[in-house]
Design a protein around this motif. Structure first.
Motif, short mmCIF file in Angstrom:
data_model
loop_
_atom_site.label_atom_id
_atom_site.label_comp_id
_atom_site.label_asym_id
_atom_site.label_seq_id
_atom_site.Cartn_x
_atom_site.Cartn_y
_atom_site.Cartn_z
N ALA A 7 0.82 -1.22 0.00
CA ALA A 7 0.00 0.00 0.00
C ALA A 7 0.86 1.26 0.00
O ALA A 7 0.54 2.24 0.66
N LYS A 9 3.24 4.15 -2.52
CA LYS A 9 2.83 5.15 -3.54
C LYS A 9 2.13 4.50 -4.71
O LYS A 9 1.06 4.93 -5.13
N LEU A 28 -3.08 -5.67 0.00
CA LEU A 28 -2.43 -6.23 1.18
C LEU A 28 -1.74 -5.10 1.94
O LEU A 28 -0.92 -4.37 1.36
N ARG A 30 0.14 -3.90 5.77
CA ARG A 30 0.60 -4.35 7.09
C ARG A 30 0.25 -3.31 8.14
O ARG A 30 0.39 -3.56 9.32
N ASN A 31 -0.19 -2.14 7.67
CA ASN A 31 -0.51 -1.05 8.58
C ASN A 31 -1.80 -0.38 8.08
O ASN A 31 -1.74 0.61 7.37
N LYS A 34 -2.44 3.52 8.01
CA LYS A 34 -1.79 4.30 6.96
C LYS A 34 -2.54 4.14 5.66
O LYS A 34 -2.71 5.08 4.90
N GLY A 48 -1.81 -8.20 6.25
CA GLY A 48 -0.80 -9.21 5.96
C GLY A 48 0.57 -8.62 6.07
O GLY A 48 0.75 -7.44 6.37
N LEU A 50 4.50 -9.30 4.00
CA LEU A 50 5.23 -10.10 3.02
C LEU A 50 6.28 -10.98 3.69
O LEU A 50 6.83 -11.88 3.06
N SER A 70 6.74 -3.82 -4.27
CA SER A 70 7.21 -3.85 -2.89
C SER A 70 8.62 -3.26 -2.91
O SER A 70 9.15 -2.96 -3.98
N PRO A 71 9.25 -3.12 -1.74
CA PRO A 71 10.65 -2.65 -1.75
C PRO A 71 11.61 -3.62 -2.45
O PRO A 71 12.82 -3.41 -2.47
N ALA A 72 11.08 -4.68 -3.03
CA ALA A 72 11.85 -5.58 -3.91
C ALA A 72 12.85 -6.46 -3.17
O ALA A 72 13.95 -6.72 -3.66
N THR A 96 9.12 -2.84 -11.55
CA THR A 96 10.55 -3.06 -11.40
C THR A 96 11.30 -1.81 -11.88
O THR A 96 10.71 -0.74 -12.03
N SER A 97 12.60 -1.95 -12.02
CA SER A 97 13.41 -0.79 -12.42
C SER A 97 14.41 -1.30 -13.47
O SER A 97 14.16 -2.31 -14.11
N ARG A 107 19.87 -3.35 -5.43
CA ARG A 107 18.42 -3.43 -5.69
C ARG A 107 18.15 -3.85 -7.13
O ARG A 107 17.19 -4.59 -7.39
N TYR A 133 11.22 7.98 -10.11
CA TYR A 133 9.95 8.62 -9.78
C TYR A 133 10.15 10.10 -9.42
O TYR A 133 11.06 10.44 -8.65
N ASN A 136 10.48 11.07 -5.75
CA ASN A 136 11.72 11.10 -4.97
C ASN A 136 12.01 12.52 -4.46
O ASN A 136 12.68 12.70 -3.45
N1 LIG Z 1 11.62 5.41 -6.41
C1 LIG Z 1 11.99 5.27 -7.67
O1 LIG Z 1 12.54 6.21 -8.28
C2 LIG Z 1 11.71 3.99 -8.40
C3 LIG Z 1 11.99 3.93 -9.77
C4 LIG Z 1 11.73 2.75 -10.48
C5 LIG Z 1 11.21 1.65 -9.79
N2 LIG Z 1 10.96 1.74 -8.45
C6 LIG Z 1 10.44 0.54 -7.75
O2 LIG Z 1 9.21 0.83 -7.10
C7 LIG Z 1 9.06 -0.10 -6.02
C8 LIG Z 1 8.63 0.66 -4.78
O3 LIG Z 1 7.29 1.07 -4.97
P1 LIG Z 1 6.62 2.28 -4.18
O4 LIG Z 1 7.38 3.53 -4.54
O5 LIG Z 1 5.17 2.22 -4.36
O6 LIG Z 1 7.00 1.91 -2.67
P2 LIG Z 1 6.83 2.80 -1.37
O7 LIG Z 1 5.97 4.00 -1.62
O8 LIG Z 1 8.21 3.00 -0.80
O9 LIG Z 1 5.97 1.84 -0.43
C9 LIG Z 1 6.44 0.60 -0.01
C10 LIG Z 1 5.25 -0.10 0.63
O10 LIG Z 1 5.62 -1.43 0.93
C11 LIG Z 1 5.10 -1.73 2.20
N3 LIG Z 1 5.87 -2.82 2.78
C12 LIG Z 1 7.19 -2.87 3.02
N4 LIG Z 1 7.53 -4.06 3.56
C13 LIG Z 1 6.36 -4.75 3.67
C14 LIG Z 1 6.04 -6.03 4.17
N5 LIG Z 1 6.98 -6.85 4.71
N6 LIG Z 1 4.76 -6.45 4.12
C15 LIG Z 1 3.79 -5.64 3.61
N7 LIG Z 1 4.02 -4.41 3.14
C16 LIG Z 1 5.31 -3.98 3.17
C17 LIG Z 1 5.24 -0.44 2.98
O11 LIG Z 1 4.42 -0.48 4.11
P3 LIG Z 1 4.62 0.53 5.35
O12 LIG Z 1 3.97 1.82 4.93
O13 LIG Z 1 3.92 -0.15 6.47
O14 LIG Z 1 6.10 0.68 5.56
C18 LIG Z 1 4.78 0.57 1.93
O15 LIG Z 1 3.38 0.66 1.92
C19 LIG Z 1 10.40 -0.81 -5.85
O16 LIG Z 1 10.31 -2.07 -6.47
C20 LIG Z 1 11.36 0.07 -6.64
O17 LIG Z 1 12.46 -0.65 -7.15
C21 LIG Z 1 11.19 2.88 -7.73
#
Ligand SMILES: NC(=O)c1ccc[n+]([C@@H]2O[C@H](COP(=O)([O-])OP(=O)(O)OC[C@H]3O[C@@H](n4cnc5c(N)ncnc54)[C@H](OP(=O)(O)O)[C@@H]3O)[C@@H](O)[C@H]2O)c1
Length: 280
Positions: A7, A9, A28, A30-31, A34, A48, A50, A70-72, A96-97, A107, A133, A136
């Motif tokens: 859940a 961005k 899915l 975990r919080n 939020k 849930g 991961l 997910s954080p991958a 993915t990236s 990563r 993104y 950032n």
């Molecule tokens: N940022 C970039 O510039 C960029 C560019 C290309 C690709 N990407 C890819 O984008 C992806 C990240 O996506 P995003 O930006 O949407 O992520 P995000 O906004 O950082 O959010 C990550 C989410 O994952 C949840 N999470 C983390 N661990 C978890 C677990 N064990 N179980 C359940 N939920 C969990 C977090 O929950 P909490 O809120 O509870 O922590 C949060 O809701 C990565 O694969 C990254 O490689 C990013």
């Protein structure tokens, strides 16, 4: 039913968009506190983690499509892929990236391992190898608010930055209608490349005051990220990625967003306007 695996961005916005088009969608979280704020009626929240396979399996019941974001961490995402195989899921959209098995950035090596496992699973799949993104910049907002300046090791590199809301829209569109996207890899980007100096000009125009860009060394950039609260290993990977910007690593733009969504990709100007309260 489409399962969205986190859940953040991309995940929360993708779930919201799927609900808006009346697709059955499960998010899915975990919080839940939020996540509730960023979703809307029509999104089924399932508690849930991961880290806990049984919660992934429970969330996967009755699911036909997955948006895997997910954080991958490969252990987490590979558990999702294996669970999807067991549940008879037909398609996964993987966020993915610039994944590569020999990347200097951990990563990206992790993303490559996940992509390989997804391809080997035999599941229908689509890879979204997104550019950086725009969101950032939200991490730079405290510095911009306080000092009207921000630093980065991105040098003069041009970056085809994408609004993560467009990543979510592309993922939702493909998850809802996967047939013509199955087996494809897309490289979603924003509409134009932008340097950090040009981003500072856009911020200055939108905020009505001068925002300065200060080039940083690798070590200064990493320390800035640690000071902002990132764990050291994440700061290391992010600093490596930002330093590669300076060498043109993200200087690419595609028409994947307009061709999949039938509308232009969001601009950096629009992103700043939509988030002006955060930077002001
Ligand atoms: N940022 C970039 O510039 C960029 C560019 C290309 C690709 N990407 C890819 O984008 C992806 C990240 O996506 P995003 O930006 O949407 O992520 P995000 O906004 O950082 O959010 C990550 C989410 O994952 C949840 N999470 C983390 N661990 C978890 C677990 N064990 N179980 C359940 N939920 C969990 C977090 O929950 P909490 O809120 O509870 O922590 C949060 O809701 C990565 O694969 C990254 O490689 C990013």
């Amino acid at each position: 039913m489409i399962l969205v695996t986190t859940a953040g961005k991309v995940g929360a916005e993708a779930a919201r968009l799927l609900a808006r088009r009346m697709e059955p969608v499960r998010l899915l979280v975990r919080n839940p506190q939020k996540a509730t704020a960023s979703t809307q009626p029509g999104v089924e929240l399932v508690l849930g983690d991961l880290n806990a396979r049984e919660t992934i399996d429970a969330a996967m019941q009755g699911v036909s499509g997955v948006i895997l974001v997910s954080p991958a961490d490969p252990a987490h995402e590979i558990d999702v892929i294996d669970s999807a195989v067991r549940a008879g899921v037909s398609h996964i959209v993987k966020v993915t990236s610039k994944a590569s098995a020999d990347s200097p950035i951990a990563r990206r090596r992790d993303q490559a391992a996940i992509e390989d496992r997804l391809i080997a699973s035999g599941l229908g799949h689509t890879l979204l190898r997104n550019n950086a993104y725009m969101q950032n910049f939200l991490m730079l907002a405290p510095a911009i608010r306080k000092t009207s300046s921000f630093g980065s090791a991105a040098g003069d590199g041009r970056i085809g930055m994408i609004d993560s809301r467009d990543v979510a829209a592309v993922a939702a569109e493909i998850a809802a209608s996967p047939a013509s996207h199955t087996g494809k890899t897309y490289w979603p980007s924003g509409p134009a490349g932008l340097t950090y100096a040009e981003a500072a000009e856009e911020l200055s125009k939108a905020l009505g005051r001068t925002i300065d860009y200060r080039p940083l060394s690798f070590e200064e950039q990493k320390q800035d990220m640690i000071d902002a609260g990132l764990p050291a290993h994440i700061a290391q990977m992010n600093t490596q990625a930002v330093s590669l910007f300076a060498r043109g690593d993200s200087d690419w733009v595609t028409d994947d967003v307009p061709s999949i969504l039938g509308r232009p990709a969001g601009t950096f100007r629009q992103f700043v306007m939509d988030h002006s309260a955060v930077f002001a």
